[in-house]
Design a protein around this motif. Structure first.
Motif, PDB file in Angstrom:
ATOM      1  N   PHE A   1      48.118  38.934  39.379  1.00 20.57           N
ATOM      2  CA  PHE A   1      48.607  38.175  38.238  1.00 20.57           C
ATOM      3  C   PHE A   1      47.688  38.454  37.053  1.00 20.57           C
ATOM      4  O   PHE A   1      46.506  38.734  37.241  1.00 20.57           O
ATOM      5  CB  PHE A   1      48.567  36.674  38.541  1.00 20.57           C
ATOM      6  CG  PHE A   1      49.376  36.278  39.738  1.00 20.57           C
ATOM      7  CD1 PHE A   1      50.722  36.583  39.815  1.00 20.57           C
ATOM      8  CD2 PHE A   1      48.788  35.607  40.794  1.00 20.57           C
ATOM      9  CE1 PHE A   1      51.472  36.219  40.922  1.00 20.57           C
ATOM     10  CE2 PHE A   1      49.531  35.238  41.913  1.00 20.57           C
ATOM     11  CZ  PHE A   1      50.869  35.544  41.971  1.00 20.57           C
TER      12      PHE A   1
ATOM     13  N   LYS B   1      45.658  37.067  35.478  1.00 16.22           N
ATOM     14  CA  LYS B   1      44.704  35.956  35.432  1.00 16.22           C
ATOM     15  C   LYS B   1      43.364  36.527  35.854  1.00 16.22           C
ATOM     16  O   LYS B   1      43.258  37.709  36.175  1.00 16.22           O
ATOM     17  CB  LYS B   1      45.087  34.869  36.442  1.00 16.22           C
ATOM     18  CG  LYS B   1      46.445  34.251  36.310  1.00 16.22           C
ATOM     19  CD  LYS B   1      46.705  33.403  37.576  1.00 16.22           C
ATOM     20  CE  LYS B   1      48.103  32.827  37.590  1.00 16.22           C
ATOM     21  NZ  LYS B   1      48.173  31.435  37.214  1.00 16.22           N
ATOM     22  N   SER B   2      42.349  35.661  35.930  1.00 17.26           N
ATOM     23  CA  SER B   2      41.040  36.121  36.358  1.00 17.26           C
ATOM     24  C   SER B   2      41.085  36.504  37.841  1.00 17.26           C
ATOM     25  O   SER B   2      41.989  36.116  38.580  1.00 17.26           O
ATOM     26  CB  SER B   2      40.010  35.025  36.150  1.00 17.26           C
ATOM     27  OG  SER B   2      40.232  33.984  37.067  1.00 17.26           O
TER      28      SER B   2
ATOM     29  N   ASP C   1      41.046  33.350  39.880  1.00 16.20           N
ATOM     30  CA  ASP C   1      42.318  32.627  39.928  1.00 16.20           C
ATOM     31  C   ASP C   1      43.359  33.355  40.771  1.00 16.20           C
ATOM     32  O   ASP C   1      44.225  32.724  41.392  1.00 16.20           O
ATOM     33  CB  ASP C   1      42.866  32.402  38.514  1.00 16.20           C
ATOM     34  CG  ASP C   1      42.075  31.340  37.764  1.00 16.20           C
ATOM     35  OD1 ASP C   1      41.376  30.564  38.439  1.00 16.20           O
ATOM     36  OD2 ASP C   1      42.149  31.306  36.524  1.00 16.20           O
TER      37      ASP C   1
ATOM     38  N   PHE D   1      44.923  31.539  44.080  1.00 15.79           N
ATOM     39  CA  PHE D   1      46.314  31.116  43.850  1.00 15.79           C
ATOM     40  C   PHE D   1      46.971  30.497  45.085  1.00 15.79           C
ATOM     41  O   PHE D   1      47.488  29.386  45.043  1.00 15.79           O
ATOM     42  CB  PHE D   1      47.136  32.313  43.361  1.00 15.79           C
ATOM     43  CG  PHE D   1      48.558  31.960  42.993  1.00 15.79           C
ATOM     44  CD1 PHE D   1      48.861  31.522  41.731  1.00 15.79           C
ATOM     45  CD2 PHE D   1      49.578  32.060  43.934  1.00 15.79           C
ATOM     46  CE1 PHE D   1      50.162  31.190  41.386  1.00 15.79           C
ATOM     47  CE2 PHE D   1      50.883  31.723  43.600  1.00 15.79           C
ATOM     48  CZ  PHE D   1      51.171  31.287  42.324  1.00 15.79           C
ATOM     49  N   GLY D   2      46.940  31.241  46.193  1.00 17.29           N
ATOM     50  CA  GLY D   2      47.601  30.756  47.405  1.00 17.29           C
ATOM     51  C   GLY D   2      46.994  29.468  47.916  1.00 17.29           C
ATOM     52  O   GLY D   2      47.696  28.588  48.419  1.00 17.29           O
TER      53      GLY D   2
ATOM     54  N   ARG E   1      45.562  27.202  46.098  1.00 14.84           N
ATOM     55  CA  ARG E   1      45.918  26.117  45.192  1.00 14.84           C
ATOM     56  C   ARG E   1      47.358  25.673  45.397  1.00 14.84           C
ATOM     57  O   ARG E   1      47.630  24.482  45.527  1.00 14.84           O
ATOM     58  CB  ARG E   1      45.711  26.547  43.737  1.00 14.84           C
ATOM     59  CG  ARG E   1      44.245  26.495  43.325  1.00 14.84           C
ATOM     60  CD  ARG E   1      44.068  27.034  41.917  1.00 14.84           C
ATOM     61  NE  ARG E   1      42.714  26.820  41.438  1.00 14.84           N
ATOM     62  CZ  ARG E   1      42.117  27.605  40.552  1.00 14.84           C
ATOM     63  NH1 ARG E   1      42.765  28.641  40.047  1.00 14.84           N
ATOM     64  NH2 ARG E   1      40.888  27.364  40.161  1.00 14.84           N
TER      65      ARG E   1
ATOM     66  N   ASN F   1      35.429  35.932  36.487  1.00 15.86           N
ATOM     67  CA  ASN F   1      36.278  35.366  35.439  1.00 15.86           C
ATOM     68  C   ASN F   1      36.974  36.423  34.602  1.00 15.86           C
ATOM     69  O   ASN F   1      37.705  36.105  33.677  1.00 15.86           O
ATOM     70  CB  ASN F   1      35.464  34.448  34.531  1.00 15.86           C
ATOM     71  CG  ASN F   1      35.141  33.151  35.245  1.00 15.86           C
ATOM     72  OD1 ASN F   1      35.925  32.684  36.060  1.00 15.86           O
ATOM     73  ND2 ASN F   1      33.978  32.598  34.963  1.00 15.86           N
TER      74      ASN F   1
ATOM     75  N   ASN G   1      39.680  39.291  33.728  1.00 18.38           N
ATOM     76  CA  ASN G   1      41.085  39.479  34.062  1.00 18.38           C
ATOM     77  C   ASN G   1      41.212  40.589  35.117  1.00 18.38           C
ATOM     78  O   ASN G   1      40.650  41.668  34.974  1.00 18.38           O
ATOM     79  CB  ASN G   1      41.849  39.871  32.804  1.00 18.38           C
ATOM     80  CG  ASN G   1      43.342  39.777  33.008  1.00 18.38           C
ATOM     81  OD1 ASN G   1      43.896  40.322  33.962  1.00 18.38           O
ATOM     82  ND2 ASN G   1      44.006  39.085  32.116  1.00 18.38           N
TER      83      ASN G   1
ATOM     84  N   ARG H   1      43.686  38.213  47.960  1.00 14.93           N
ATOM     85  CA  ARG H   1      44.583  37.113  47.649  1.00 14.93           C
ATOM     86  C   ARG H   1      45.427  36.746  48.872  1.00 14.93           C
ATOM     87  O   ARG H   1      45.652  35.573  49.162  1.00 14.93           O
ATOM     88  CB  ARG H   1      45.485  37.563  46.490  1.00 14.93           C
ATOM     89  CG  ARG H   1      46.339  36.528  45.869  1.00 14.93           C
ATOM     90  CD  ARG H   1      47.010  37.080  44.631  1.00 14.93           C
ATOM     91  NE  ARG H   1      47.935  38.181  44.934  1.00 14.93           N
ATOM     92  CZ  ARG H   1      48.652  38.812  44.022  1.00 14.93           C
ATOM     93  NH1 ARG H   1      48.558  38.481  42.763  1.00 14.93           N
ATOM     94  NH2 ARG H   1      49.467  39.787  44.363  1.00 14.93           N
TER      95      ARG H   1
END
Lengths: 300, 299
Positions: free
Chosen positions: B144, B146-147, B150, B154-155, B157, B190, B192, B208
């Motif tokens: 994604f 995102k950082s 993150d 993701f999963g 969260r 942090n 990307n 991830r």
């Protein structure tokens, strides 16, 4: 030989057409700047009209315009985003519901703006406002009258297609691979939409919002009957107050003034401010998009 | 078809293998050594347990019969490769294993896909839980925007798997270590993820997938978009990962299948032509079509 000649003629005609467009824009802007520049001053922007609108400034109209479009944005952006999400993420494209709502949005975009004004008067002011008065104010006339709330809602209906189309386009442009990755990690559909798809379509949401705002700032017809005032001695402070608006003020200055000749310089300057405001909003939209593109590509 | 016991001499010397192996083997000089490690893993232990399995699976896209009657076992802590020419249905089959095809209009599946003996297509199956247990890595690295942090988080969260920031930090670090990426990125979590190289991006995607602690890892041509060095890293990583996970990899790169997998399934036009221990399939294919494919006569 002959075909080569017609080819040249055609190129010439196209160039001429382009020049006409540029010349017209330059004439409009040049004329307004030339006539309006003299009266522009801090006082003009920050003061109220005086002496039957032949003196003073246009601050109430600027204030009213900004307030109107901000309120409108608060209504139209969430609604437009929801519709766009439905169109792009949920709707079955062969379903009747999709085809009907799609047609409704497309037709909404083609409705003349004066019709929105009448709709706003009939629906928002009379029906909704009347209902609110009956239920909450014991029938006392409070909301069943032209007001900035109804004007911004009417304007929101008018600009809804702009937001929907802009947001939907960017939602569809979010790569399927992002959605796949999200689903493969056990995310639900709504989690995927709100955590992956929508954040990647923020540029579309902002662009849609600003396009709506710049459209709303320039429209006059829809607010004629639902809240715009000829002249107000004070600024609107409540949702059911009337307001002054730049576009309407232009109309007032040019046709309703007791002394049209005396208001002419003011008129040019007012138009100049209106144009500047709209251009500025469009510039902001472009800048935000460019900035989002940069951040999407290189770190947060 | 099937796992034929004793089909391979097991701990034979290299020369022995060389002598018994006909034609095709010569096209795979790398295979000589790989044959032993993979075979030892596959045949050394008698108790191969099936983590997943497809039984007579048929998949249709509208009228198109994309996968026909395919039965493949996927053994725990081993790597199973699915090979075959483009359009043979290998990706379709892989995506059926965590029900990623469900949303495709006209998609229909018959037969059984079992995870720990449980059919995954029953109405009562929770697709969310299934996908958490059966993770997936895609062909194109798709982090994604995102950082790095993150992405990996993701999963965890979305599934609400962690209670505190400290726990999340720990799980993210563990996943990144699992994907052999921690040392490279620990100082720039942090940043990307899109700023990383393709190979690093793919390992972020692996991290991830690992973060939610799946049991099975499906890899859909995970290295086909990567350069050789990055590919080697991913393959190395797969050897590490199979200690803890059951891995299924779809690839059209036969050398890759030969290098990393313990079992190989060869699909052609939606049909399973051959399923055998990898060394056997690549050295003494049971079916002439397999031989034709691995020697490069088509595909």
């Amino acid at each position: 030989m002959k075909s080569r000649f017609t080819d040249k003629i055609f190129v010439f005609l196209c160039l001429f057409a382009v020049l006409v467009v540029i010349a017209m824009l330059a004439a409009v802007l040049g004329n307004i700047t030339y006539h309006g520049w003299d009266r522009l001053s801090w006082e003009f922007i920050s003061a109220s009209p005086t002496h039957g609108m032949t003196e003073g400034g246009i601050f109430p109209a600027i204030y009213g315009t900004v307030l109107l479009v901000l309120l409108m944005a608060i209504f139209v952006v969430p609604l437009g985003v929801c519709v766009a999400i439905y169109f792009s993420e949920y709707a079955d494209r062969s379903s009747r519901l999709y085809r009907w709502t799609r047609a409704a949005v497309d037709n909404l975009a083609g409705v003349p703006s004066i019709v929105f004004g009448l709709f706003g008067l009939g629906f928002f002011v009379q029906f909704v406002g009347g209902g609110v008065d009956q239920v909450f104010f014991g029938g006392n006339l409070t909301f069943r009258q032209p007001a900035i709330l109804w004007a911004s809602l009417t304007m929101a209906v008018l600009t809804l297609p702009v937001v929907i189309i802009s947001v939907e386009e960017t939602l569809r442009a979010v790569p399927q691979s992002f959605r796949d990755a999200s689903y493969a990690l056990g995310a639900t559909k709504s989690q995927t939409i709100f955590r992956v798809v929508l954040p990647n379509a923020m540029s579309g949401v902002l662009t849609g919002g600003i396009l709506a705002v710049s459209r709303g700032a320039g429209e006059v017809a829809p607010i004629l009957f639902v809240g715009a005032a000829y002249f107000l001695p004070h600024l609107p402070t409540k949702l059911n107050d009337q307001f002054m608006q730049l576009g309407y003020h232009v109309f007032v200055l040019s046709t309703q003034s007791p002394d049209v000749e005396a208001t002419k310089p003011l008129l040019y300057s007012t138009v100049f401010v209106l144009l500047a405001l709209t251009f500025l909003l469009n510039l902001v939209a472009v800048a935000i998009r460019a900035r989002l593109r940069v951040t999407a590509g290189s770190g947060r | 078809m099937g796992v034929s016991a004793g089909a391979h001499p097991g701990a034979g010397s290299e020369s022995e293998v060389k002598m018994t192996v006909p034609g095709p083997r010569n096209d795979f000089p790398l295979l000589k050594t790989q044959v032993r490690t993979a075979t030892d893993a596959a045949h050394g232990s008698a108790d191969l347990s099936k983590r997943m399995e497809t039984q007579q699976v048929n998949i249709y896209y509208g009228k198109r019969h994309a996968v026909q009657d395919v039965s493949i076992p996927f053994y725990e802590n081993l790597i199973t490769a699915i090979i075959g020419p483009s359009g043979c249905g290998k990706s379709t089959l892989l995506r059926a294993m965590n029900r990623m095809n469900d949303a495709i209009p006209g998609y229909r599946i018959e037969g059984q896909v079992l995870l720990d003996g449980q059919e995954i297509h029953t109405p009562g199956t929770d697709v969310i839980t299934l996908r958490r247990r059966v993770g997936m890595v895609f062909q194109q690295p798709n982090p994604f925007p995102k950082s790095i942090y993150d992405n990996v988080a993701f999963g965890l969260r979305v599934n609400g798997l962690v209670k505190s920031r400290a726990e999340l930090d720990g799980r993210v670090e563990k996943a990144l270590r699992g994907a052999a990426l921690w040392d490279e990125v620990k100082d720039r979590l942090n940043r990307n993820a899109l700023q990383l190289s393709g190979g690093e991006q793919q390992r972020v995607c692996i991290a991830r997938a690992l973060a939610v602690q799946p049991e099975v890892l499906l890899m859909d041509e995970p290295a086909s978009a990567l350069d050789p060095v990055s590919t080697a890293k991913i393959e190395e990583l797969m050897f590490e990962l199979k200690k803890d996970y059951t891995i299924v990899i779809v690839t059209h790169n036969m050398q890759q299948a030969a290098r990393v997998s313990d079992f190989t399934a060869f699909l052609l036009s939606g049909q399973l032509i051959e399923f055998n221990p990898t060394p056997q399939l690549f050295t003494r294919p049971a079916d002439p079509r397999t031989e034709a494919y691995i020697t490069g006569r088509f595909g």
